[in-house]
Design a protein around this motif. Structure first.
Motif, PDB file in Angstrom:
ATOM      1  N   ILE A 196      36.419  41.321  37.171  1.00 15.17           N
ATOM      2  CA  ILE A 196      36.377  40.803  35.802  1.00 15.17           C
ATOM      3  C   ILE A 196      37.784  40.849  35.200  1.00 15.17           C
ATOM      4  O   ILE A 196      38.222  39.896  34.534  1.00 15.17           O
ATOM      5  CB  ILE A 196      35.393  41.612  34.938  1.00 15.17           C
ATOM      6  CG1 ILE A 196      33.942  41.287  35.333  1.00 15.17           C
ATOM      7  CG2 ILE A 196      35.612  41.302  33.455  1.00 15.17           C
ATOM      8  CD1 ILE A 196      32.905  42.107  34.600  1.00 15.17           C
ATOM      9  N   ALA A 197      38.508  41.931  35.465  1.00 14.42           N
ATOM     10  CA  ALA A 197      39.873  42.060  34.948  1.00 14.42           C
ATOM     11  C   ALA A 197      40.777  40.968  35.524  1.00 14.42           C
ATOM     12  O   ALA A 197      41.563  40.343  34.796  1.00 14.42           O
ATOM     13  CB  ALA A 197      40.429  43.442  35.280  1.00 14.42           C
TER      14      ALA A 197
ATOM     15  N   ALA B  42      38.279  30.644  36.705  1.00 18.99           N
ATOM     16  CA  ALA B  42      38.393  32.055  37.093  1.00 18.99           C
ATOM     17  C   ALA B  42      37.035  32.706  37.337  1.00 18.99           C
ATOM     18  O   ALA B  42      36.947  33.715  38.037  1.00 18.99           O
ATOM     19  CB  ALA B  42      39.147  32.826  36.010  1.00 18.99           C
ATOM     20  N   ALA B  43      35.970  32.121  36.762  1.00 18.21           N
ATOM     21  CA  ALA B  43      34.642  32.730  36.889  1.00 18.21           C
ATOM     22  C   ALA B  43      34.191  32.850  38.337  1.00 18.21           C
ATOM     23  O   ALA B  43      33.412  33.739  38.688  1.00 18.21           O
ATOM     24  CB  ALA B  43      33.622  31.907  36.099  1.00 18.21           C
ATOM     25  N   SER B  44      34.696  31.954  39.208  1.00 17.57           N
ATOM     26  CA  SER B  44      34.275  31.995  40.609  1.00 17.57           C
ATOM     27  C   SER B  44      34.714  33.284  41.296  1.00 17.57           C
ATOM     28  O   SER B  44      34.108  33.695  42.284  1.00 17.57           O
ATOM     29  CB  SER B  44      34.823  30.783  41.365  1.00 17.57           C
ATOM     30  OG  SER B  44      36.231  30.713  41.259  1.00 17.57           O
ATOM     31  N   LEU B  45      35.752  33.918  40.790  1.00 16.89           N
ATOM     32  CA  LEU B  45      36.170  35.208  41.349  1.00 16.89           C
ATOM     33  C   LEU B  45      35.067  36.248  41.171  1.00 16.89           C
ATOM     34  O   LEU B  45      34.726  36.988  42.103  1.00 16.89           O
ATOM     35  CB  LEU B  45      37.453  35.688  40.668  1.00 16.89           C
ATOM     36  CG  LEU B  45      38.726  34.888  40.940  1.00 16.89           C
ATOM     37  CD1 LEU B  45      39.819  35.294  39.958  1.00 16.89           C
ATOM     38  CD2 LEU B  45      39.181  35.085  42.375  1.00 16.89           C
ATOM     39  N   VAL B  46      34.514  36.295  39.956  1.00 21.05           N
ATOM     40  CA  VAL B  46      33.441  37.254  39.666  1.00 21.05           C
ATOM     41  C   VAL B  46      32.174  36.865  40.405  1.00 21.05           C
ATOM     42  O   VAL B  46      31.466  37.724  40.941  1.00 21.05           O
ATOM     43  CB  VAL B  46      33.189  37.333  38.141  1.00 21.05           C
ATOM     44  CG1 VAL B  46      32.087  38.347  37.841  1.00 21.05           C
ATOM     45  CG2 VAL B  46      34.474  37.712  37.409  1.00 21.05           C
ATOM     46  N   VAL B  47      31.883  35.564  40.453  1.00 19.18           N
ATOM     47  CA  VAL B  47      30.693  35.093  41.174  1.00 19.18           C
ATOM     48  C   VAL B  47      30.770  35.495  42.639  1.00 19.18           C
ATOM     49  O   VAL B  47      29.796  35.974  43.232  1.00 19.18           O
ATOM     50  CB  VAL B  47      30.540  33.563  41.047  1.00 19.18           C
ATOM     51  CG1 VAL B  47      29.428  33.054  41.963  1.00 19.18           C
ATOM     52  CG2 VAL B  47      30.249  33.178  39.609  1.00 19.18           C
ATOM     53  N   GLY B  48      31.942  35.308  43.243  1.00 25.49           N
ATOM     54  CA  GLY B  48      32.124  35.695  44.641  1.00 25.49           C
ATOM     55  C   GLY B  48      31.906  37.180  44.855  1.00 25.49           C
ATOM     56  O   GLY B  48      31.246  37.590  45.820  1.00 25.49           O
ATOM     57  N   ALA B  49      32.458  37.989  43.963  1.00 23.86           N
ATOM     58  CA  ALA B  49      32.279  39.441  44.080  1.00 23.86           C
ATOM     59  C   ALA B  49      30.813  39.826  43.950  1.00 23.86           C
ATOM     60  O   ALA B  49      30.306  40.668  44.696  1.00 23.86           O
ATOM     61  CB  ALA B  49      33.114  40.156  43.017  1.00 23.86           C
ATOM     62  N   LEU B  50      30.111  39.197  42.998  1.00 23.03           N
ATOM     63  CA  LEU B  50      28.686  39.505  42.807  1.00 23.03           C
ATOM     64  C   LEU B  50      27.866  39.100  44.030  1.00 23.03           C
ATOM     65  O   LEU B  50      26.938  39.812  44.427  1.00 23.03           O
ATOM     66  CB  LEU B  50      28.165  38.797  41.558  1.00 23.03           C
ATOM     67  CG  LEU B  50      28.700  39.321  40.220  1.00 23.03           C
ATOM     68  CD1 LEU B  50      28.208  38.448  39.065  1.00 23.03           C
ATOM     69  CD2 LEU B  50      28.284  40.768  39.993  1.00 23.03           C
ATOM     70  N   LEU B  51      28.192  37.957  44.635  1.00 23.64           N
ATOM     71  CA  LEU B  51      27.483  37.527  45.838  1.00 23.64           C
ATOM     72  C   LEU B  51      27.648  38.552  46.962  1.00 23.64           C
ATOM     73  O   LEU B  51      26.713  38.807  47.723  1.00 23.64           O
ATOM     74  CB  LEU B  51      28.007  36.166  46.302  1.00 23.64           C
ATOM     75  CG  LEU B  51      27.554  34.949  45.498  1.00 23.64           C
ATOM     76  CD1 LEU B  51      28.274  33.694  45.987  1.00 23.64           C
ATOM     77  CD2 LEU B  51      26.043  34.762  45.603  1.00 23.64           C
TER      78      LEU B  51
END
Length: 235
Positions: free
Chosen positions: A161-162, A12-21
């Motif tokens: 994050i949610a 699931a962390a890739s969701l946040v990583v994608g948003a941060l990118l």
């Protein structure tokens, strides 16, 4: 159980990583479109080689078909609700269909990951990589759209994050109920994830990839499919 939570959090962390990118800098539409297309190809492979195939191997065709229908209808109705909130062209709901798709397919998809861990099959590397690879462009594309519509960086990060936390907890949930779920239930879960994914792909992800990447979208989609399919056949 802790290992299930750990693997779920990693996926699931890739969701946040994608948003941060997407928030670090403004990416050209062509780049975002190509990344979305690559992720779409990976998701199509995941539907074909992980979700549908696995569902049919552990459950009946009827249970998988029911799951497909429920997943498709659930995403369709939820997407309509998102459109009513702000409309894709109106700004308020920009990027939300992809976030919604990540949630609706991520929950059952990662529940399947947890079930596999609980039954002693270990981690499906192909499924884990497919989830990670497909989540990344969903996060990038959705966050980029939200940012372009005027949403604050803090609000976008909180949303993703949610979504990631809920998806990670779904892995834990799948692990916890694995002993209680029969083959038809597990097959239905696979089908639900596949149905939600397919509707999201056709209605949101592929059209946006084509709009932003132009003729390169098809090539990027095939490349994403090929990479994910190769990983599926390694396990």
């Amino acid at each position: 159980m802790l290992s299930a939570l750990g693997w779920g959090a990693l996926a699931a962390a890739s969701l946040v990583v994608g948003a941060l990118l997407a928030l670090v800098r403004r990416w050209r539409d062509g780049v975002v479109g190509a990344v979305l297309a690559f992720g779409a190809g990976a998701l199509i492979s995941s539907v074909a080689f992980e979700l549908a195939q696995e569902g049919l191997s552990i459950g009946s065709p009827t249970s998988v078909a029911i799951g497909l229908a429920l997943g498709a209808v659930t995403f369709f109705l939820a997407d309509r609700a998102v459109e009513r909130i702000g409309g894709r062209a109106g700004g308020g709901a920009a990027g939300l269909p992809l976030a919604l798709g990540s949630l609706l397919d991520g929950i059952p998809e990662q529940a399947v990951l947890g079930i596999g861990l609980a039954t002693g099959k270990g981690v499906s590397v192909a499924l884990l990589v497919a989830i990670f690879v497909s989540n990344l462009p969903e996060g990038v594309g959705s966050a980029a759209d939200m940012r372009a519509s005027g949403k604050s960086r803090a609000a976008i990060v909180r949303l993703w994050i949610a979504v990631a936390v809920v998806c990670a907890l779904a892995t834990l949930g799948g692990y916890a109920v694995a002993d209680l779920a029969g083959g038809d239930v597990k097959g239905g879960i696979d089908g639900f994830a596949a149905g939600a994914l397919l509707v999201m792909l056709v209605d949101s992800m592929v059209p946006e990839a084509k709009e932003k990447a132009g003729n390169r979208a098809g090539l990027a989609t095939v490349l994403g499919f090929a990479v994910a399919a190769a990983l599926s056949n390694l396990t």
